[in-house]
Write an enzyme that holds these catalytic residues in place. Structure first.
Site, PDB file in Angstrom:
ATOM      1  CD  GLU A  88      -3.082  -0.962   0.205  1.00 22.96           C
ATOM      2  OE1 GLU A  88      -2.968   0.422  -0.271  1.00 22.96           O
ATOM      3  OE2 GLU A  88      -3.724  -1.823  -0.085  1.00 22.96           O
ATOM      4  CB  THR A 148       9.702   5.142   0.578  1.00 24.28           C
ATOM      5  OG1 THR A 148       9.702   6.324   0.485  1.00 24.28           O
ATOM      6  CG2 THR A 148       9.300   4.524   1.737  1.00 24.28           C
ATOM      7  CG  ASP A 149      12.472   9.527  -0.213  1.00 20.82           C
ATOM      8  OD1 ASP A 149      11.507   9.196  -0.307  1.00 20.82           O
ATOM      9  OD2 ASP A 149      12.909  10.700  -0.951  1.00 20.82           O
ATOM     10  CD  GLU A 150       6.808   9.100   1.550  1.00 11.68           C
ATOM     11  OE1 GLU A 150       6.063   9.137   2.293  1.00 11.68           O
ATOM     12  OE2 GLU A 150       6.827   9.327   0.481  1.00 11.68           O
ATOM     13  CE1 TYR A 173       4.410   3.494   1.327  1.00 12.50           C
ATOM     14  CE2 TYR A 173       5.409   5.486   1.554  1.00 12.50           C
ATOM     15  CZ  TYR A 173       5.155   4.437   0.792  1.00 12.50           C
ATOM     16  OH  TYR A 173       6.127   3.968  -0.072  1.00 12.50           O
ATOM     17  CE  LYS A 177       7.973   0.167   1.318  1.00 11.17           C
ATOM     18  NZ  LYS A 177       7.702  -0.597   0.342  1.00 11.17           N
TER      19      LYS A 177
HETATM   20  P1  NAD Z   1       1.468   1.163  -6.322  1.00 13.51           P
HETATM   21  O1  NAD Z   1       0.363   1.381  -5.488  1.00 13.51           O
HETATM   22  O2  NAD Z   1       1.475   1.705  -7.668  1.00 13.51           O
HETATM   23  O3  NAD Z   1       1.399  -0.385  -6.650  1.00 13.51           O
HETATM   24  C1  NAD Z   1       1.414  -1.490  -5.762  1.00 13.51           C
HETATM   25  C2  NAD Z   1       0.903  -2.674  -6.338  1.00 13.51           C
HETATM   26  O4  NAD Z   1       1.069  -3.779  -5.174  1.00 13.51           O
HETATM   27  C3  NAD Z   1      -0.432  -2.855  -6.950  1.00 13.51           C
HETATM   28  O5  NAD Z   1      -0.397  -3.460  -8.222  1.00 13.51           O
HETATM   29  C4  NAD Z   1      -1.327  -3.584  -5.846  1.00 13.51           C
HETATM   30  O6  NAD Z   1      -2.223  -4.370  -6.441  1.00 13.51           O
HETATM   31  C5  NAD Z   1      -0.075  -4.463  -5.324  1.00 13.51           C
HETATM   32  N1  NAD Z   1      -0.529  -4.969  -3.795  1.00 13.51           N
HETATM   33  C6  NAD Z   1      -0.839  -4.022  -2.770  1.00 13.51           C
HETATM   34  N2  NAD Z   1      -1.211  -4.798  -1.882  1.00 13.51           N
HETATM   35  C7  NAD Z   1      -0.998  -6.129  -2.163  1.00 13.51           C
HETATM   36  C8  NAD Z   1      -0.872  -7.578  -1.510  1.00 13.51           C
HETATM   37  N3  NAD Z   1      -1.222  -7.805  -0.095  1.00 13.51           N
HETATM   38  N4  NAD Z   1      -0.478  -8.646  -2.097  1.00 13.51           N
HETATM   39  C9  NAD Z   1      -0.081  -8.577  -3.291  1.00 13.51           C
HETATM   40  N5  NAD Z   1      -0.161  -7.419  -4.288  1.00 13.51           N
HETATM   41  C10 NAD Z   1      -0.381  -6.186  -3.526  1.00 13.51           C
HETATM   42  O7  NAD Z   1       2.815   1.428  -5.703  1.00 13.51           O
HETATM   43  P2  NAD Z   1       4.163   2.016  -6.297  1.00 13.51           P
HETATM   44  O8  NAD Z   1       3.894   3.508  -6.465  1.00 13.51           O
HETATM   45  O9  NAD Z   1       4.365   1.220  -7.720  1.00 13.51           O
HETATM   46  O10 NAD Z   1       5.347   1.705  -5.379  1.00 13.51           O
HETATM   47  C11 NAD Z   1       5.861   0.180  -5.507  1.00 13.51           C
HETATM   48  C12 NAD Z   1       6.835   0.066  -4.697  1.00 13.51           C
HETATM   49  O11 NAD Z   1       7.910   1.240  -4.402  1.00 13.51           O
HETATM   50  C13 NAD Z   1       6.247   0.161  -3.085  1.00 13.51           C
HETATM   51  O12 NAD Z   1       6.791  -0.726  -2.095  1.00 13.51           O
HETATM   52  C14 NAD Z   1       6.488   1.490  -2.640  1.00 13.51           C
HETATM   53  O13 NAD Z   1       6.448   1.683  -1.130  1.00 13.51           O
HETATM   54  C15 NAD Z   1       7.852   1.640  -3.293  1.00 13.51           C
HETATM   55  N6  NAD Z   1       8.401   3.208  -3.640  1.00 13.51           N
HETATM   56  C16 NAD Z   1       7.334   3.986  -4.258  1.00 13.51           C
HETATM   57  C17 NAD Z   1       7.657   5.482  -4.594  1.00 13.51           C
HETATM   58  C18 NAD Z   1       6.902   6.147  -5.331  1.00 13.51           C
HETATM   59  O14 NAD Z   1       7.134   7.305  -5.583  1.00 13.51           O
HETATM   60  N7  NAD Z   1       5.726   5.672  -5.924  1.00 13.51           N
HETATM   61  C19 NAD Z   1       8.977   5.793  -4.209  1.00 13.51           C
HETATM   62  C20 NAD Z   1       9.995   4.827  -3.475  1.00 13.51           C
HETATM   63  C21 NAD Z   1       9.492   3.700  -3.387  1.00 13.51           C
HETATM   64  P1  TYD Z   2       2.409  12.302  -2.909  1.00 10.00           P
HETATM   65  O1  TYD Z   2       2.290  12.419  -4.479  1.00 10.00           O
HETATM   66  O2  TYD Z   2       1.178  11.795  -2.323  1.00 10.00           O
HETATM   67  O3  TYD Z   2       3.728  11.653  -2.498  1.00 10.00           O
HETATM   68  P2  TYD Z   2       4.182  11.530  -0.998  1.00 10.00           P
HETATM   69  O4  TYD Z   2       3.371  12.060   0.105  1.00 10.00           O
HETATM   70  O5  TYD Z   2       4.480  10.182  -0.858  1.00 10.00           O
HETATM   71  O6  TYD Z   2       5.466  12.448  -1.083  1.00 10.00           O
HETATM   72  O7  TYD Z   2       2.510  13.864  -2.537  1.00 10.00           O
HETATM   73  C1  TYD Z   2       3.577  14.718  -2.978  1.00 10.00           C
HETATM   74  C2  TYD Z   2       3.640  15.855  -2.248  1.00 10.00           C
HETATM   75  O8  TYD Z   2       2.410  16.839  -2.827  1.00 10.00           O
HETATM   76  C3  TYD Z   2       3.397  15.813  -0.798  1.00 10.00           C
HETATM   77  O9  TYD Z   2       4.157  17.027  -0.232  1.00 10.00           O
HETATM   78  C4  TYD Z   2       1.779  16.204  -0.790  1.00 10.00           C
HETATM   79  C5  TYD Z   2       1.451  16.984  -1.663  1.00 10.00           C
HETATM   80  N1  TYD Z   2       0.182  16.898  -2.222  1.00 10.00           N
HETATM   81  C6  TYD Z   2      -0.697  18.148  -2.541  1.00 10.00           C
HETATM   82  O10 TYD Z   2      -0.049  19.384  -2.213  1.00 10.00           O
HETATM   83  N2  TYD Z   2      -1.865  17.913  -3.156  1.00 10.00           N
HETATM   84  C7  TYD Z   2      -2.281  16.760  -3.364  1.00 10.00           C
HETATM   85  O11 TYD Z   2      -3.566  16.624  -3.841  1.00 10.00           O
HETATM   86  C8  TYD Z   2      -1.524  15.577  -3.464  1.00 10.00           C
HETATM   87  C9  TYD Z   2      -1.904  14.172  -3.495  1.00 10.00           C
HETATM   88  C10 TYD Z   2      -0.177  15.876  -2.828  1.00 10.00           C
END
Ligand code: NAD
Ligand code: TYD
Length: 366
Positions: A88, A148-150, A173, A177
């Site tokens: 998630e 994630t860097d978070e 979140y 992680k």
């Molecule tokens: P996303 O939400 O787009 O995709 C997550 C996927 O995981 C989906 O396809 C969902 O169906 C699947 N999933 C969720 N719960 C599941 C479960 N219980 N069993 C099997 N599958 C399940 O996420 P994303 O943005 O592609 O991120 C992917 C990974 O990278 C995550 O671990 C996230 O923490 C990490 N990440 C994301 C970002 C970003 O900017 N999006 C940055 C750094 C790290």
């Molecule tokens: P987001 O894309 O949710 O990524 P993360 O919270 O994991 O960094 O949000 C990026 C930044 O944008 C974050 O500082 C929250 C801000 N944000 C808004 O200002 N408005 C929005 O509707 C959303 C979704 C995010």
């Protein structure tokens, strides 16, 4: 460089996972890729429809928390590597409803680690204990946890997150992680299990669910809806093009040192308000609207609870050790992303149609 016969990718129907699965399937035709994904609201098989008939690719719908399923999959496919992306992933949802984050991100990762450990020890014998200082860990297998860097918390105006920055997660979140990172590291230190972890900054690109800042803003600018900017819009994020992340994941999987962590980032910091203004320019220009015609859509709304101020990554380790650098400029990457969303309005409408929302509500409540 390591090579693998059978790789389990989790979360490969999601945003980043779909780019990773496509890359691995096309680039390593001798390697079988099994994509395990629950298809939550964020997962969509259309994201990878172009590879669904590839001979070395198979999809399995299922939950990473389901140990019996994992045990059977390991028995059937004898995976030698796991690339774990399923999670998630949206901070706002984690604030509204942390339960699913704790289940999938913590318990799901723990289940995967346990099943992989048992299978690999059974097949290949015990791992060498990391505490002996030996670098000769059992590299037949790799468990790669994508994070994630978070997990590092929030920066002030100065400084960067490095691999040695202390963890200080502040949202449900990022706490989930961070927990999974700790459990993965514990498996390395305790059992000598070959683990690699990467912590990446904010990604953008095609197929990102339009709840995250960039695709949400693109969609709303197109639809001439208000653009909700949290607080004053002064929070800063370090944006990386998703293909650059997929490339880093490929490198770390095949060449990353066992037990190591790599930070991945874009060297590309933007305040949210500046980014939203820039997006308005790019989208309006593409749609041939008069300059500034969407400026009035910007709406400052109540800030996110516990909103982290700034994230920024020091990616010098992965550059030094594995020769990785982002290759896409933000200007070009964002232009490609906007074009993709404009050309894929059907995809956009489908993913927000409520089908996936219903799934989420049924399983986790509103
Ligand atoms: P996303 O939400 O787009 O995709 C997550 C996927 O995981 C989906 O396809 C969902 O169906 C699947 N999933 C969720 N719960 C599941 C479960 N219980 N069993 C099997 N599958 C399940 O996420 P994303 O943005 O592609 O991120 C992917 C990974 O990278 C995550 O671990 C996230 O923490 C990490 N990440 C994301 C970002 C970003 O900017 N999006 C940055 C750094 C790290
Ligand atoms: P987001 O894309 O949710 O990524 P993360 O919270 O994991 O960094 O949000 C990026 C930044 O944008 C974050 O500082 C929250 C801000 N944000 C808004 O200002 N408005 C929005 O509707 C959303 C979704 C995010």
């Amino acid at each position: 460089m390591r090579s693998f016969k059978n790789i389990l990718v989790t979360g490969g129907a999601g945003f980043i996972g779909s780019h990773v699965v496509r890359r691995l399937t096309n680039k390593y035709p001798e390697t079988n890729i099994v994509n395990l994904d629950l298809l939550t609201y964020a997962g969509n098989l259309e994201n990878i429809s172009d590879i669904e008939h590839s001979e070395n690719y198979a999809f399995v719908k299922g939950n990473i928390c389901d140990r019996d399923l994992l045990i059977n999959l390991f028995k059937k496919h004898n995976f030698d590597a796991v690339v774990h992306l399923a999670a998630e992933s949206h901070v706002d949802r984690s604030i509204a409803n942390p339960g699913a984050f704790l289940e999938t991100n913590i318990l799901g990762t723990a289940a995967l680690l346990e099943v992989a450990k048992a299978h690999w020890i059974h097949e290949n014998g015990a791992f060498k204990n990391a505490e002996t200082g030996s670098t000769n860990h059992n590299l037949k297998n790799v468990f790669y946890h994508i994070s994630t860097d978070e997990v590092y918390g929030s920066l002030g105006e100065e400084g960067l997150f490095s691999e040695t920055t202390s963890y200080d997660p502040r949202s449900p979140y990022s706490a989930s992680k961070a927990s999974s990172d700790h459990i993965a590291r514990a498996y390395h230190h305790t059992y000598g299990m070959p683990i690699v972890i990467s912590n990446c900054s904010n990604n953008y690109g095609a197929n990102q669910f339009p709840e995250k800042l960039i695709p949400l803003m693109i969609k709303n600018i197109c639809d001439q809806k208000s653009l909700p900017v949290y607080g004053q819009g002064l929070n800063v994020r370090d944006w990386l093009y998703v293909e650059d992340h997929a490339n880093a994941i490929d490198l770390i999987l095949h060449q990353g040192a066992s037990g190591s962590t790599y930070n991945i980032g874009g060297l590309n910091e933007w305040s949210n308000i500046d980014l939203v203004k820039y997006l308005i320019q790019v989208v309006d220009e593409k749609l041939q609207r008069p300059k500034g015609s969407s400026d009035g859509l910007i709406t400052f709304v109540k800030d996110r609870a516990g909103h982290d101020h700034r994230y920024a990554i020091d990616a010098s380790k992965i550059e030094r050790e594995l020769g990785w650098k982002p290759s896409e400029t933000f200007e070009v990457g964002l232009e490609k992303t906007v074009t993709w969303y404009l050309e894929n309005s059907e995809w956009l409408n489908k993913v927000v149609s409520g089908e996936y929302e219903k799934y989420y509500e049924q399983h986790y409540g509103k």
